[in-house]
Every structure is written in C-alpha cells, then in structure tokens.
Design a protein around this motif. Structure first.
Motif, PDB file in Angstrom:
ATOM      1  N   LYS A 495     -85.092  58.529 -56.004  1.00 34.29           N
ATOM      2  CA  LYS A 495     -83.797  58.794 -55.387  1.00 34.29           C
ATOM      3  C   LYS A 495     -83.876  60.082 -54.557  1.00 34.29           C
ATOM      4  N   PRO A 496     -82.954  60.255 -53.602  1.00 35.10           N
ATOM      5  CA  PRO A 496     -82.971  61.471 -52.764  1.00 35.10           C
ATOM      6  C   PRO A 496     -82.958  62.727 -53.624  1.00 35.10           C
ATOM      7  N   GLY A 497     -83.786  63.704 -53.205  1.00 38.82           N
ATOM      8  CA  GLY A 497     -83.914  64.958 -53.941  1.00 38.82           C
ATOM      9  C   GLY A 497     -85.129  65.008 -54.841  1.00 38.82           C
ATOM     10  N   THR A 498     -85.720  63.842 -55.135  1.00 38.18           N
ATOM     11  CA  THR A 498     -86.926  63.820 -55.961  1.00 38.18           C
ATOM     12  C   THR A 498     -88.092  64.402 -55.172  1.00 38.18           C
ATOM     13  N   THR A 499     -88.870  65.302 -55.797  1.00 38.88           N
ATOM     14  CA  THR A 499     -89.996  65.919 -55.097  1.00 38.88           C
ATOM     15  C   THR A 499     -91.199  64.997 -55.122  1.00 38.88           C
ATOM     16  N   LEU A 500     -92.063  65.194 -54.139  1.00 42.26           N
ATOM     17  CA  LEU A 500     -93.294  64.404 -54.066  1.00 42.26           C
ATOM     18  C   LEU A 500     -94.167  64.656 -55.290  1.00 42.26           C
ATOM     19  N   ALA A 501     -94.155  65.900 -55.786  1.00 47.01           N
ATOM     20  CA  ALA A 501     -94.953  66.204 -56.981  1.00 47.01           C
ATOM     21  C   ALA A 501     -94.465  65.375 -58.177  1.00 47.01           C
ATOM     22  N   GLN A 502     -93.147  65.214 -58.298  1.00 46.86           N
ATOM     23  CA  GLN A 502     -92.612  64.388 -59.389  1.00 46.86           C
ATOM     24  C   GLN A 502     -93.023  62.927 -59.211  1.00 46.86           C
ATOM     25  N   TYR A 506     -94.923  60.454 -61.835  1.00 48.97           N
ATOM     26  CA  TYR A 506     -94.426  59.137 -62.256  1.00 48.97           C
ATOM     27  C   TYR A 506     -95.488  58.060 -62.004  1.00 48.97           C
ATOM     28  N   ARG A 507     -96.186  58.171 -60.877  1.00 46.75           N
ATOM     29  CA  ARG A 507     -97.195  57.170 -60.557  1.00 46.75           C
ATOM     30  C   ARG A 507     -98.383  57.241 -61.513  1.00 46.75           C
ATOM     31  N   CYS A 508     -98.713  58.441 -61.973  1.00 48.86           N
ATOM     32  CA  CYS A 508     -99.778  58.559 -62.989  1.00 48.86           C
ATOM     33  C   CYS A 508     -99.374  57.820 -64.257  1.00 48.86           C
ATOM     34  N   GLU A 509     -98.094  57.952 -64.618  1.00 47.91           N
ATOM     35  CA  GLU A 509     -97.615  57.270 -65.818  1.00 47.91           C
ATOM     36  C   GLU A 509     -97.631  55.749 -65.633  1.00 47.91           C
ATOM     37  N   LYS A 510     -97.377  55.291 -64.398  1.00 47.27           N
ATOM     38  CA  LYS A 510     -97.336  53.856 -64.124  1.00 47.27           C
ATOM     39  C   LYS A 510     -98.714  53.262 -63.809  1.00 47.27           C
ATOM     40  N   GLY A 511     -99.725  54.136 -63.672  1.00 48.38           N
ATOM     41  CA  GLY A 511    -101.058  53.640 -63.358  1.00 48.38           C
ATOM     42  C   GLY A 511    -101.238  53.272 -61.897  1.00 48.38           C
ATOM     43  N   THR A 512    -100.457  53.895 -61.005  1.00 52.35           N
ATOM     44  CA  THR A 512    -100.584  53.609 -59.568  1.00 52.35           C
ATOM     45  C   THR A 512    -100.964  54.869 -58.804  1.00 52.35           C
ATOM     46  N   ASN A 513    -101.605  55.809 -59.468  1.00 54.10           N
ATOM     47  CA  ASN A 513    -102.043  57.032 -58.812  1.00 54.10           C
ATOM     48  C   ASN A 513    -103.288  56.779 -57.969  1.00 54.10           C
ATOM     49  N   PHE A 514    -103.547  57.704 -57.031  1.00 53.18           N
ATOM     50  CA  PHE A 514    -104.713  57.597 -56.163  1.00 53.18           C
ATOM     51  C   PHE A 514    -105.981  57.874 -56.964  1.00 53.18           C
ATOM     52  N   VAL A 515    -107.022  57.131 -56.674  1.00 51.00           N
ATOM     53  CA  VAL A 515    -108.302  57.319 -57.362  1.00 51.00           C
ATOM     54  C   VAL A 515    -109.072  58.440 -56.673  1.00 51.00           C
ATOM     55  N   GLY A 516    -109.519  59.427 -57.476  1.00 50.17           N
ATOM     56  CA  GLY A 516    -110.370  60.493 -56.953  1.00 50.17           C
ATOM     57  C   GLY A 516    -109.650  61.537 -56.133  1.00 50.17           C
ATOM     58  N   VAL A 517    -108.330  61.606 -56.189  1.00 44.71           N
ATOM     59  CA  VAL A 517    -107.585  62.597 -55.424  1.00 44.71           C
ATOM     60  C   VAL A 517    -106.706  63.400 -56.387  1.00 44.71           C
ATOM     61  N   GLU A 535    -107.369  54.033 -52.596  1.00 48.65           N
ATOM     62  CA  GLU A 535    -107.458  53.015 -53.636  1.00 48.65           C
ATOM     63  C   GLU A 535    -106.622  53.497 -54.820  1.00 48.65           C
ATOM     64  N   LEU A 536    -105.796  52.626 -55.367  1.00 48.90           N
ATOM     65  CA  LEU A 536    -104.968  52.971 -56.506  1.00 48.90           C
ATOM     66  C   LEU A 536    -105.727  52.693 -57.792  1.00 48.90           C
ATOM     67  N   ALA A 537    -105.209  53.290 -58.876  1.00 52.30           N
ATOM     68  CA  ALA A 537    -105.874  53.140 -60.170  1.00 52.30           C
ATOM     69  C   ALA A 537    -105.869  51.688 -60.651  1.00 52.30           C
ATOM     70  N   ASP A 538    -104.921  50.891 -60.180  1.00 56.00           N
ATOM     71  CA  ASP A 538    -104.888  49.483 -60.602  1.00 56.00           C
ATOM     72  C   ASP A 538    -105.739  48.585 -59.705  1.00 56.00           C
ATOM     73  N   GLY A 539    -106.516  49.201 -58.791  1.00 60.17           N
ATOM     74  CA  GLY A 539    -107.447  48.432 -57.973  1.00 60.17           C
ATOM     75  C   GLY A 539    -106.913  48.068 -56.603  1.00 60.17           C
ATOM     76  N   ARG A 540    -105.638  48.231 -56.362  1.00 64.04           N
ATOM     77  CA  ARG A 540    -105.099  47.891 -55.055  1.00 64.04           C
ATOM     78  C   ARG A 540    -105.434  48.981 -54.030  1.00 64.04           C
ATOM     79  N   VAL A 541    -105.274  48.631 -52.740  1.00 64.53           N
ATOM     80  CA  VAL A 541    -105.555  49.560 -51.649  1.00 64.53           C
ATOM     81  C   VAL A 541    -104.295  49.690 -50.800  1.00 64.53           C
ATOM     82  N   VAL A 542    -103.922  50.941 -50.495  1.00 57.82           N
ATOM     83  CA  VAL A 542    -102.743  51.182 -49.660  1.00 57.82           C
ATOM     84  C   VAL A 542    -103.148  52.001 -48.444  1.00 57.82           C
ATOM     85  N   ALA A 543    -102.477  51.705 -47.329  1.00 60.84           N
ATOM     86  CA  ALA A 543    -102.658  52.482 -46.094  1.00 60.84           C
ATOM     87  C   ALA A 543    -101.385  53.280 -45.853  1.00 60.84           C
ATOM     88  N   ILE A 544    -101.535  54.568 -45.604  1.00 57.53           N
ATOM     89  CA  ILE A 544    -100.391  55.463 -45.413  1.00 57.53           C
ATOM     90  C   ILE A 544    -100.435  56.018 -43.997  1.00 57.53           C
TER      91      ILE A 544
END
Length: 1004
Positions: A495-502, A506-517, A535-544
């Motif tokens: 939601k608006p106001g949430t920091t990127l660090a947060q 959250y993504r680490c908890e969900k297993g969607t964090n970046f691999v090796g970063v 590459e995400l921890a669940d094996g998927r690849v995202v382009a930003i």
C-alpha cells in the motif's frame, strides 16, 4: 535632506530625545576622559617607581662588585708574596670571610689548574680551563674585572656567577686567573627587602642575556637567556636606563618594567610591577563609578524614551484620526464588492464606487440620503422585472439577509445584508458570475477526473506487467495488482507509504527475493540501473525497467519473463550447438580456430585441423530414412568424443561433416596421424541402428599450422582439399595436405569461370516448390529454387554451385537475376499466390537490396504483398546489422513480407526474432522431420511457436515428407507447410497452382 528636516520639525518628541541623548553622551565622555587620565597616571607612576628602584639597586650592585674586586686584588697580592700553598689557602680563607658575597676565592696557573683556594675541603673543580671566565681572561689583552654568565655548581644544583682578574708573568704573558664564585642568595636578600607589591619582581641580568638572580626566586628562571628580548634588542641600545611595558618571557605576566645598567659592569637591573596590580585601583574606580554612570545614563535615556513615546503617541492619535476618513474612503472604493449602508428610515448613508458601477446607477442615486424606494424604482424603469412590487421589495429587503439576484443581462450577484443596532443595515454585493461558471466547470472536471481515475485503475490492474511507483524516499506511491501477484504480496503489503526495504523483507518471507543480491546493495546500487533481469528464489525470472523522475522517484515495471528467458536460453544453446549431436556448431568452431591462430602467432603454439566426412552416409539416409541417419550422426559424435582429449575441439559443421582442432601435441604429425587412425578404426566398427547393423567409414583431411598456413580460412580450405583427396583415394582413410592438392583448387577456379559465363549466357532456370496453407489445405505460394544447365555436367542442383557463387562474390548478380525472374514468373500467377525468394548474406552486404527489389517489382508489375524474401538466420550475423535492419524495415514499409529461414539450424536467437520485424518463421527441415519422434525437436518447435505467437508472426515447416510428419506439424499448430509430400521443385512450365493437395501419404 529637506525631507529629513521636515520630519524632524514635525516630530514633537524629537527635541526631547535629542536633549536626553546629548546629556547622556556628555556624562559618558566625561567618565571616559577621567578613566583615560587615571590609566595614564597609574602606568606612568609605575614606570617611574620601577626605574627609580632599578637605579638604586644598580648603584648598590656596583658597590658590591667594587668590594668583590678589592678582594680579588688582595688575593693577587697574596699570590705575589710567593708563600707556600698551605699558608696561601689559610690567607684566602681569611680574606673570603671578609666578604658576605663570595663563596670562595682562589687562583690558577696558566693551564687552569687551581693552585690555591679558600675551601676547607677539596674544591668542586680542580681545573677551570673550560669555564667562561677563565677563557675570557686568558684571551684578554689586559687585566680587568670580568663577571661571567651564570653556571651550575659542580657539587650541587645551585647557580653561581664568577668574578675574575687576569694574572700575568713579569714578561706580561698569561699566568692564570684569580677568581671568586659569587653567592646569588645575597642579591635575593637585598632584592627581597624592597616592597614591590603583589607580583613585583627584581631581575639581575647579564648583558649577554642570561638571568643571574631573580626575586621572587624561580628556579627554572636562573640561567635562562633573554638574548632575544626587547630589552636587549631595542631598549638597551637606545638608553642605559628606562622603562617599558611587556609580557614577561619568564612567567608570562604582563608587566611595567624599569631598568638600569650597572655602571662599569656587564649587568642590568630590572624592576617590574605586575600590570594587573598597578591597574587594580583603576579597575576598582572603573567598576564602582562605571556602574554609577551606567545607572545615571539608563535613567536619563528611559525618562527620555517615556516622554518621547507619550508625546509621539499623542501626535500619532491626532494624525490617525485625521486620516481615518481618507483611508476608509480609499478602502471601500477599492473593494471588489459593492457596498452600501442604509439607515433605519431606508435611506442611503454611504456606498462605494463598485456598487454604483455594478448597477450602472447615476450619481444622483448614490448620494447620501437617497431613499431605497427611489433606487429600486430606477431598476424597474430601465426594464428589470420581478414578481414583487417596489414597495414589497422595500418591506422585505431589510429582513432578507442573503439574496441571489440575477439582472436582465444574465449576471449573478450575491447579496449579504447585516442588520445594524440602530435599525439600518449594511449590504455587500458580489458579482459571482465567473465564480459560478468556475464551480460548474470544476464539477464537470471532477466528474471527468473521476471517470479517468476509474479507467486508469482498470487499465493499471489489467496490465500484464507489474507496476509500482516510488517517491524520492523509496516509498510506494501507487502499484497495481499484477505487481503483488508477481511477488506473492497482498495489497496491504504494498500500500502507499510502504518502503522498498519493507517490500524486500516481505518478499524474503514469501520466497520471492532476488537470488544473489543483498538488500543493502540493491537499495544503494542496483536502483541506479535503468534495466535489470533477476532470478527469484522460486526459480522464476523477472525483468525490471525503471523510468527515473525529476523529483528523485521512479516508476518501475516488473515483468515475469520466465518462459521467455527459458526459451532464449534454449535458443542461445542452439545458436552455438548442433541440435542433433550437441556438438559445437560451425560458428563456435570458427571462433575456436581463430583463437588457435592467435595463440600460434603470439606464443608459437602449434595445432592441427582435421576435417572429417562420413562415407556411405547417404546410403543410410536413402535406405533406412533420415531418422536412422540422425541416429547414426549422434552415435558417430559419441565415438568421436571418446577418441579426443578434453582440450581438443570437436564440431559438426553440417550434414555428415565434422571438424577437429588438435593442440599441444609434442610431435604434431605423429599426434595427428595417430588420432586419424584412431577415428578411422572407431567409425568403421558397425553401428546398431534400431536393430539394423550399419557400416560406414570416415574420410579425414589434415592440415598443420603453421606448416601449411597460419590463417584459419586457409587451413580449413587445405584440410578440405585433403579430405577431398581422401575421398577420391578410396575413402575410409586420411590424407595430410600436399601441395599437389592445389590442383583441386584449379578445378574450382575453372568452375568459377564457367559460373561467371553462365550468368552472362543465362544458363540458369528457376524451379518452384508449392507452399501449403495447413488450415485450408490449399496452395498459397511457391518457393523459387535455382538450377544450372551446365554445358557439360547437365542440370546442377543449388548445392553444386551456390557455395561457389557465395565464396567468389558472384551471389549478388545471380541473386539479382533470381529475384527478377521470380517476380516476372509470379506476376502471371493468381493474385492470392505468393512467391518466396531466398536472399543471401552477400546481397545484404552489397547495400542496394531495397533498390533491386523495388526495380524487380516495378519491372514485373508484381504487387509487393505477394513477394516473400527468405533470409537465412546466418545472414543476420553479417556486419552492419543496423544497416540490414533499416533495409528490412524499408522493404516491410513497401509491403514485402520478410521470412526467417532455417530457424533452429543455425544462429537463431530470441534477440534476432525480437530485433528484426519478421512476418514469418520457417522451421528447418531437420527440426520438422524430428518433431514426431524426438523430444528436443519438439521442444525447439514449442519455443519457436511461443515466440512467434508472442510476436504475432506466422510459422512454416520445411521438409514435410510423410503423413506422420504432417500430422505432427498440424498438431503443433504451425500455419504453413512445404516438402516432398506436397510436391518437389519443378520448372515454371510444369507448376500447377490449381492442383488439389494430395492426401497425406508417404512420398519420401
């Protein structure tokens, strides 16, 4: 200046202020003058007293040293009597007791050895030849009293100075010195008897700068040098007596000092007072009477301030009262609203200019005293209509506190009335016409904005990419649902106001964090990058993709490209490897060969090139079919791998042709021959192909570097010549390149000359193979294939002369003829039938392809939409890719279709499929024929179809030769098909475009 004078005259309190300030200034000046006088008197008195004391003490010091000189002379007289040493010592002790200053007395010989002395014990120094006073007397021309600088006692820590006289022999030569150490405590007693107040000091100074005595005593001061002081540098050279102010070098205290040189001696007496002690009475006077002066001046200034303030306030009130009416009149006549005041009798008391202008009233109706009824009657007279009469308006108006009035001209006027205690009222009239229009427009804009927000929200949340905007503080501004879906985050977590660090947590908890970063590195460094792929921890690849904003924030679009990345990886693998065998392909082999030649030139590393071709391979294809041939190639590749070292390079160049680079052999020739024999023995062993025992052989051509060449292309040519010789010599053998093999090159040159003549003699003919629309099962086009009617060799297929044309630079003119003739032939076909023409890399490199196509279309009258240009993917790897891309875009704009040919067999990659605007992709024959039976071929087809669908590009399959292959192509969802199943290439005269497509039967 005149304006200031007028203000002074007009200010009634100014004279009082001037008088108070003048009186205060006079008191302050008198007090400061008195302070200055007292200050000078204190300093001057202290200087005078110090100088007087210094003069008295200098005179007394001179008397003391006169007595010391007397003693020295008497001691010299005792020496002259030549009495024995014991008696001399006794006489000297008696003489020493006559002086309260001297510590001892004695004399030396010319070497400084002490001969007689007054000590009752052994003297501290038995030889004084190194002492300053001895050296001074020894070097002196005459006998005189010498006072030495201070020195430390050899027996204790006490300081002494020495008085001495020269002793001379009868001939005048130096005989020694008579000397006496002086006890400095004597001087301290005398100096201490003088009362100089707190901080006062007396100093006895040698003219060389050393301190001889100081009262009060300061142990570390004795012997200290003042050679660089102002006294010795400035004042003494000017006068032998005087006074000055200075900060003491000895104790750092500011002092008032008087000095006097001791007459006839190198000594100076300094008497000083502490400056703070001298000025103590002055400071007491300052604090006592200064406070009194401050109090008096403060009282005067405060009284003056009060009087001036009261006087000015009274004058200001008078002026303010006089200006009130003027300001009020200006204020009401500059109001944006109309204003009028009526009394209890409903008569006008006052109105402003805006009121008159708003209702266009004549001057006589806005004079004070005008009845309200008369004003309203004027409205009626000029055509203003109302449901009420004038009298009714007069009665109702005082009670109608708010009124919206609309004159006949359409304006809107808002009237507010406020009753007054005396029964009258004051009214404001505001023209709100523009305000009402603005409010209406604002309401319309608000409704439009609301609709836009709804559309924006729908568009945002139906995007295929995740979108998230961050501000300069790395906080979420807005995001869509897809962003949360990609990273498995609920809406509350982004939601608006949430920091990127947060969000990263959250993504680490969900297993969607970046691999090796690491999160810290991502927040500080990676955010600067405009485009990234993770590459995400669940094996998927995202382009930003990030779009930076001027305020420091950014807009990020995140796309799940897992499938695309995997397809690109597969296609990238295919770009460097042979799909069938998994070996390196021709491109990789060429790179490795170039690397080997560079190592040869730099380090002298020799290597060998082996070209290998299978014997009887065509028989396997013809008898057992292409699948068996493919299986044979795979097993040959496995056997070749087993015969090589890890450092050797093995590649499949195409068909049944393989190549090897052998490096780092101790004996190059023996190593190459041994490898060739090993390969021949391995390949000649029978192969089991699905129960069929098959025997093939291997012909090998060998070229050595640097013996045969150091150029990669030349080595390949010579190895190929050797291979041709091996095949010509009986096959299943090897040949090392010999110079005699160049005869084969001569044959090729002859063939080249014949090819050039064939172009000029028009010995070529086009054959056409139909292309089928799989959905309709009807012919929709035909591909052109060139044939050569050779005068002596008969009808030659393209593989017999096109490689020669490409290698000799004859491809552009031949390709131009093919293009021109195909367009002429196709112009006579039905309008829905397209013609496909292959374009070689050399035609791209020429740079005039667009002009050639345009001329062919114009000359033939063929519609551009009916022409397809097929480009082998290897052509895209030629130089000037940007120029090739521009040419392709020009052709597309013309209406010509662009087809990627032989996809999957060479360099195809997703970057070229997305970088070049293709209309169709043709899948290579080898892939098509393996689609039904091989998983790898099926995977390649699936990848190509996925990319084609994503790019909205049509697909075609080449090499469909039987019904099984056709069913596989149909099931895969390919759009078009081409192959022997539907017809072989035939001359234009035999091409039947209206024929029905035969039933799917094996015609291979």
């Amino acid at each position: 200046m005149q304006g200031n004078y007028r203000r002074l005259v007009q200010s009634p309190g100014l004279s009082l202020a001037a008088l108070g300030l003048a009186l205060s200034a006079a008191i302050i000046i008198l007090f400061l003058t008195d302070l200055e006088t007292r200050y000078r008197d204190r300093i001057t008195g202290a200087k005078t007293d110090a100088q007087s004391f210094a003069t008295v003490l200098a005179a007394h010091t001179a008397l003391i040293f006169e007595d010391v000189d007397r003693v020295l002379l008497e001691a010299a007289a005792i020496r002259s009597k030549l009495i024995e040493p014991g008696a001399a010592n006794a006489a000297l002790r008696q003489l020493q007791k006559s002086s309260s200053v001297l510590v001892a007395i004695g004399w030396t010989d010319a070497s400084g050895q002490l001969i007689a002395h007054s000590y009752d014990h052994a003297p501290p120094r038995s030889n004084i030849s190194e002492m300053p006073h001895f050296i001074a007397q020894r070097d002196a021309a005459s006998d005189r009293l010498f006072i030495s600088p201070p020195y430390r006692s050899a027996a204790s820590d006490k300081w002494f100075t020495a008085a001495s006289r020269r002793l001379s022999n009868a001939d005048g030569s130096f005989a020694g010195v008579v000397t006496a150490p002086i006890d400095q405590s004597y001087f301290l007693k005398i100096f201490g008897s003088i009362d100089l107040g707190k901080g006062g000091t007396v100093l006895l100074l040698h003219r060389e700068g050393a301190i001889l005595a100081r009262e009060p005593a300061k142990h570390d001061a004795l012997g200290k040098s003042l050679a660089d002081s102002l006294l010795l540098k400035k004042y003494l050279p000017m006068s032998e007596t005087g006074s000055y102010e200075i900060k003491s070098i000895v104790d750092g205290v500011d002092r008032v000092t008087g000095y006097k040189v001791v007459p006839g001696l190198p000594l100076v007496l300094l008497v000083s007072y502490a400056r703070g002690e001298v000025l103590a009475p002055w400071y007491r006077h300052l604090y006592m009477f200064g406070s009194l002066v401050v109090a008096i001046v403060s009282i005067i200034l405060f009284g003056t301030f009060v009087l001036v303030r009261q006087t000015n306030a009274l004058a200001a009130q008078t002026r303010a009262l006089a200006n009130t009416n003027t300001r009020f009149d200006i204020a009401i006549n500059n109001m944006s609203q109309g204003l009028c005041l009526f009394d209890a009798k409903k008569r006008l008391v006052i109105s402003n200019r805006r009121y008159q202008e708003m209702y266009d009233l004549p001057d006589e109706l806005v004079r004070p005293g005008t009845p309200l009824r008369r004003i309203l009657q004027h409205y009626v007279d000029r055509g203003e209509s109302s449901n009420l009469t004038v009298d009714q308006h007069v009665e109702l108006m005082p009670t109608e506190l708010k009124q919206n009035y609309q004159p006949a001209d359409g304006r809107r006027i808002f009237i507010q009335r406020k009753p007054l205690p005396d029964g009258g009222w004051v009214a404001t009239h505001e023209d709100v016409t523009e305000q009402k229009r603005s409010e209406q427009l604002l309401a319309e804009k608000a409704a439009e904005l609301e609709a836009m927000n709804v559309r924006f929200d729908v568009a945002l949340n139906t995007m295929s990419q995740g979108l998230c905007m961050f501000d300069a503080e790395q906080k979420v501004v807005v995001s869509n649902a897809r962003y949360g879906d990609i990273y498995h985050l609920d809406r509350d977590l982004i939601k608006p106001g949430t920091t990127l660090a947060q969000i990263l947590e959250y993504r680490c908890e969900k297993g969607t964090n970046f691999v090796g970063v690491e999160a810290d590195a991502y927040l500080t460094q990676n955010l600067k990058n405009r485009k990234e792929v993770y590459e995400l921890a669940d094996g998927r690849v995202v382009a930003i993709t990030r779009h930076m904003m001027a305020n420091g924030g950014w807009l990020a679009t995140d796309e799940d490209i897992t499938e695309r990345a995997r397809n690109e990886e597969r296609i990238a693998f295919l770009a460097q490897h042979d799909l069938l065998t998994g070996l390196a392909n021709r491109a990789v082999f060429s790179e490795k060969l170039e690397d080997a030649t560079r190592r040869l030139r730099r380090h002298g590393t020799t290597f060998t090139v082996l070209m290998l071709d299978l014997d009887k391979f065509k028989n396997v294809n013809d008898t057992l079919g292409h699948p068996a041939g493919d299986q044979l190639l795979v097993e040959v590749a496995q056997r070749l791998r087993s015969s090589l070292r890890d450092t050797d390079i093995l590649a499949r160049l195409g068909g049944d042709e393989f190549a090897i680079i052998q490096e780092n052999e101790k004996n190059q020739s023996e190593g190459a021959i041994a490898l060739a024999l090993r390969i021949v023995r391995l390949i000649e062993k029978p192969f089991d192909l699905n129960g069929n025992r098959v025997g093939v052989g291997a012909s090998i051509g060998i070229a050595f570097a640097p013996e045969h060449s150091t150029d990669a292309e030349t080595l390949l040519q010579k190895a190929d010549l050797a291979l041709y010789a091996a095949k010509s010599g009986g096959r299943n053998d090897f040949r090392v390149f010999q110079s005699e093999l160049t005869a084969a090159a001569d044959i090729q040159k002859s063939m080249e000359g014949e090819l050039r003549e064939a172009i000029s003699r028009n010995e070529f003919e086009l054959h056409y193979q139909p292309v089928i629309d799989i959905r309709t099962r009807r012919i929709c086009g035909a591909e052109a294939f060139v044939r050569w009617h050779h005068p002596s060799r008969g009808l030659l297929a393209p593989n017999r002369f096109l490689p020669l044309a490409e290698s000799t630079g004859l491809m552009p003119p031949l390709g131009g003829w093919i293009l021109q003739q195909a367009c002429i032939d196709a112009a006579a076909w039905p309008a829905h039938i397209k013609v496909a023409v292959n374009i070689a890399a050399a035609q791209f490199s020429k740079g005039n392809l667009f002009d050639l196509v345009l001329c062919a279309l114009v000359d033939s009258g063929l519609s551009p939409e009916r022409l397809e240009l097929e480009i082998a993917d290897t052509s895209l790897f030629e130089n000037n890719r940007a120029a090739h891309l521009q040419t392709i875009r020009q052709l597309k704009n013309l209406g010509v279709s662009i087809v990627l040919d032989d996809c999957g067999a060479g360099y195809s990659s997703a970057s070229y499929l997305t970088g070049f605007p293709f209309n169709k992709i043709k899948i290579d024959k080898s892939i098509t024929q393996g689609l039904a039976s091989r998983r790898d071929c099926a995977a390649v087809v699936a990848s190509v179809l996925a990319l084609a669908h994503g790019l909205d590009v049509a697909t075609a399959a080449k090499g469909v030769e039987n019904s099984e292959q056709f069913e596989a192509v149909l099931s895969a969802g390919i759009d078009f098909a081409q192959g022997y199943l539907f017809g072989r290439p035939v001359p234009h005269s035999e091409l039947d475009l209206d024929a029905l497509v035969p039933s799917t039967r094996n015609v291979a």
